[in-house]
Motif scaffolding. Structure first.
Motif, mmCIF file in Angstrom:
data_model
loop_
_atom_site.group_PDB
_atom_site.id
_atom_site.type_symbol
_atom_site.label_atom_id
_atom_site.label_comp_id
_atom_site.label_asym_id
_atom_site.label_seq_id
_atom_site.Cartn_x
_atom_site.Cartn_y
_atom_site.Cartn_z
ATOM 1 N N ASN A 52 0.790 -1.223 0.000
ATOM 2 C CA ASN A 52 0.000 0.000 0.000
ATOM 3 C C ASN A 52 0.823 1.276 0.000
ATOM 4 O O ASN A 52 0.288 2.348 0.219
ATOM 5 C CB ASN A 52 -0.955 -0.009 1.199
ATOM 6 C CG ASN A 52 -1.909 -1.175 1.101
ATOM 7 O OD1 ASN A 52 -2.380 -1.515 0.029
ATOM 8 N ND2 ASN A 52 -2.162 -1.828 2.210
ATOM 9 N N LEU A 89 -10.702 -9.938 -5.119
ATOM 10 C CA LEU A 89 -11.678 -8.883 -5.413
ATOM 11 C C LEU A 89 -12.874 -8.953 -4.481
ATOM 12 O O LEU A 89 -13.404 -7.920 -4.061
ATOM 13 C CB LEU A 89 -12.128 -8.965 -6.868
ATOM 14 C CG LEU A 89 -11.089 -8.539 -7.902
ATOM 15 C CD1 LEU A 89 -11.632 -8.758 -9.307
ATOM 16 C CD2 LEU A 89 -10.661 -7.103 -7.703
ATOM 17 N N HIS A 91 -12.905 -9.680 -1.434
ATOM 18 C CA HIS A 91 -12.532 -9.043 -0.160
ATOM 19 C C HIS A 91 -12.855 -7.545 -0.206
ATOM 20 O O HIS A 91 -13.328 -6.967 0.762
ATOM 21 C CB HIS A 91 -11.051 -9.262 0.127
ATOM 22 C CG HIS A 91 -10.530 -8.427 1.245
ATOM 23 N ND1 HIS A 91 -10.814 -8.686 2.564
ATOM 24 C CD2 HIS A 91 -9.769 -7.307 1.242
ATOM 25 C CE1 HIS A 91 -10.236 -7.769 3.323
ATOM 26 N NE2 HIS A 91 -9.607 -6.929 2.543
ATOM 27 N N TYR A 92 -12.611 -6.925 -1.353
ATOM 28 C CA TYR A 92 -12.846 -5.488 -1.478
ATOM 29 C C TYR A 92 -14.316 -5.174 -1.738
ATOM 30 O O TYR A 92 -14.860 -4.227 -1.189
ATOM 31 C CB TYR A 92 -11.974 -4.903 -2.596
ATOM 32 C CG TYR A 92 -10.512 -4.935 -2.257
ATOM 33 C CD1 TYR A 92 -9.927 -3.913 -1.523
ATOM 34 C CD2 TYR A 92 -9.705 -5.998 -2.642
ATOM 35 C CE1 TYR A 92 -8.584 -3.938 -1.192
ATOM 36 C CE2 TYR A 92 -8.363 -6.036 -2.318
ATOM 37 C CZ TYR A 92 -7.804 -5.013 -1.591
ATOM 38 O OH TYR A 92 -6.489 -5.047 -1.258
ATOM 39 N N ASN A 95 -16.518 -5.394 1.390
ATOM 40 C CA ASN A 95 -15.969 -4.753 2.575
ATOM 41 C C ASN A 95 -16.438 -3.298 2.649
ATOM 42 O O ASN A 95 -15.918 -2.433 1.955
ATOM 43 C CB ASN A 95 -14.437 -4.824 2.523
ATOM 44 C CG ASN A 95 -13.789 -4.312 3.775
ATOM 45 O OD1 ASN A 95 -14.365 -3.532 4.522
ATOM 46 N ND2 ASN A 95 -12.567 -4.736 4.009
ATOM 47 N N TRP A 98 -13.715 -0.026 4.133
ATOM 48 C CA TRP A 98 -12.892 0.848 3.294
ATOM 49 C C TRP A 98 -13.753 1.704 2.381
ATOM 50 O O TRP A 98 -13.416 2.841 2.086
ATOM 51 C CB TRP A 98 -11.816 0.073 2.531
ATOM 52 C CG TRP A 98 -12.299 -0.767 1.387
ATOM 53 C CD1 TRP A 98 -12.678 -2.069 1.421
ATOM 54 C CD2 TRP A 98 -12.467 -0.345 0.030
ATOM 55 N NE1 TRP A 98 -13.072 -2.485 0.176
ATOM 56 C CE2 TRP A 98 -12.949 -1.443 -0.699
ATOM 57 C CE3 TRP A 98 -12.250 0.852 -0.639
ATOM 58 C CZ2 TRP A 98 -13.227 -1.385 -2.049
ATOM 59 C CZ3 TRP A 98 -12.531 0.911 -1.999
ATOM 60 C CH2 TRP A 98 -13.012 -0.208 -2.687
ATOM 61 N N LYS A 99 -14.897 1.193 1.949
ATOM 62 C CA LYS A 99 -15.804 2.006 1.130
ATOM 63 C C LYS A 99 -16.287 3.219 1.908
ATOM 64 O O LYS A 99 -16.349 4.328 1.383
ATOM 65 C CB LYS A 99 -17.002 1.175 0.677
ATOM 66 C CG LYS A 99 -16.720 0.262 -0.474
ATOM 67 C CD LYS A 99 -18.014 -0.395 -0.908
ATOM 68 C CE LYS A 99 -17.759 -1.514 -1.865
ATOM 69 N NZ LYS A 99 -18.996 -2.212 -2.229
ATOM 70 N N VAL A 120 -14.270 -1.866 -8.609
ATOM 71 C CA VAL A 120 -13.023 -2.497 -8.186
ATOM 72 C C VAL A 120 -12.624 -3.511 -9.253
ATOM 73 O O VAL A 120 -13.425 -4.366 -9.633
ATOM 74 C CB VAL A 120 -13.182 -3.209 -6.817
ATOM 75 C CG1 VAL A 120 -11.872 -3.844 -6.397
ATOM 76 C CG2 VAL A 120 -13.673 -2.232 -5.762
ATOM 77 N N VAL A 129 -4.825 -4.377 -7.213
ATOM 78 C CA VAL A 129 -6.251 -4.094 -7.136
ATOM 79 C C VAL A 129 -6.389 -2.579 -7.237
ATOM 80 O O VAL A 129 -5.653 -1.830 -6.589
ATOM 81 C CB VAL A 129 -6.859 -4.600 -5.807
ATOM 82 C CG1 VAL A 129 -8.312 -4.189 -5.680
ATOM 83 C CG2 VAL A 129 -6.717 -6.109 -5.694
ATOM 84 N N ALA A 131 -9.343 0.607 -7.278
ATOM 85 C CA ALA A 131 -10.728 1.020 -7.071
ATOM 86 C C ALA A 131 -10.893 2.434 -7.612
ATOM 87 O O ALA A 131 -10.052 3.303 -7.356
ATOM 88 C CB ALA A 131 -11.101 0.974 -5.600
ATOM 89 N N SER A 161 -3.842 -1.394 -4.394
ATOM 90 C CA SER A 161 -3.206 -2.332 -3.477
ATOM 91 C C SER A 161 -2.403 -3.334 -4.306
ATOM 92 O O SER A 161 -2.972 -4.158 -5.014
ATOM 93 C CB SER A 161 -4.244 -3.061 -2.619
ATOM 94 O OG SER A 161 -3.584 -3.925 -1.700
#
Length: 179
Positions: A52, A89, A91-92, A95, A98-99, A120, A129, A131, A161
């Motif tokens: 990151n 993907l 996971h994002y 989730n 983080w959004k 994403v 990854v 977004a 990421s």
């Protein structure tokens, strides 16, 4: 990590330091530890923090510059496999934490969830990854004294990421001088 390590190894003769590894090398700390008869240091790089940061080479150089040949570096990072793209993907996509954080920043600029959608995707060329917030309808936002005209289809990059493969980590470590 400190608590868990000491729980497993209560006799461990160790000192723990939290360091901003992006700010520069921290040789003053590792030299100080060596002066206290810690001739070999074990540096733990936990989590996916390396995925990151924008300049992974600089961060690893800061760490390497803080070490001697007697020191060790242990990097905890999830290694990427092309077969796991959808799992990563998911996971994002699922989730909201983080959004919500990303939307807070966009709302500060005057955008709402109704103004666009978060998309994403996995960039296979860069193994990362990404977004983006894709604008649904034209809108002008104001930031400081500037006006920014957004039109339908514009994309705002929100997050990257990096996902390392064993080979890419090997190359990155070699390029930054690790043995």
């Amino acid at each position: 990590a400190k608590k868990n390590i000491l729980k497993k190894e209560p006799e461990l003769n160790a000192e723990f330091c939290n360091i901003d590894f992006e700010a520069g090398n921290f040789a003053n700390i590792t030299d100080n530890l060596r002066e206290k008869n810690y001739s070999n240091n074990l540096l733990l790089f936990l989590g996916n923090t390396l995925g990151n940061v924008s300049d992974k080479s600089r961060v690893l150089s800061n760490i390497r510059e803080s070490m001697t040949l007697k020191d060790y570096l242990l990097i905890g990072i999830e290694l990427f496999d092309v077969d796991r793209v959808q799992e990563i993907l998911n996971h994002y996509v699922g989730n909201n934490f983080w959004k919500d954080n990303i939307m807070t920043a966009l709302e500060y600029l005057g955008l709402t969830e109704d103004d666009g959608s978060i998309v994403v995707k996995f960039n296979k060329d860069k193994n990362q990854v990404e977004a983006r917030f894709v604008i649904k309808k034209s809108k002008t936002i104001k930031y400081c004294s500037k006006r920014i005209n957004l039109v339908k289809g514009d994309k705002i990059l929100l997050m990257i990421s990096y996902k390392a493969t064993p080979k890419s980590m090997q190359i990155l470590l070699a390029e930054t001088g690790f043995i």
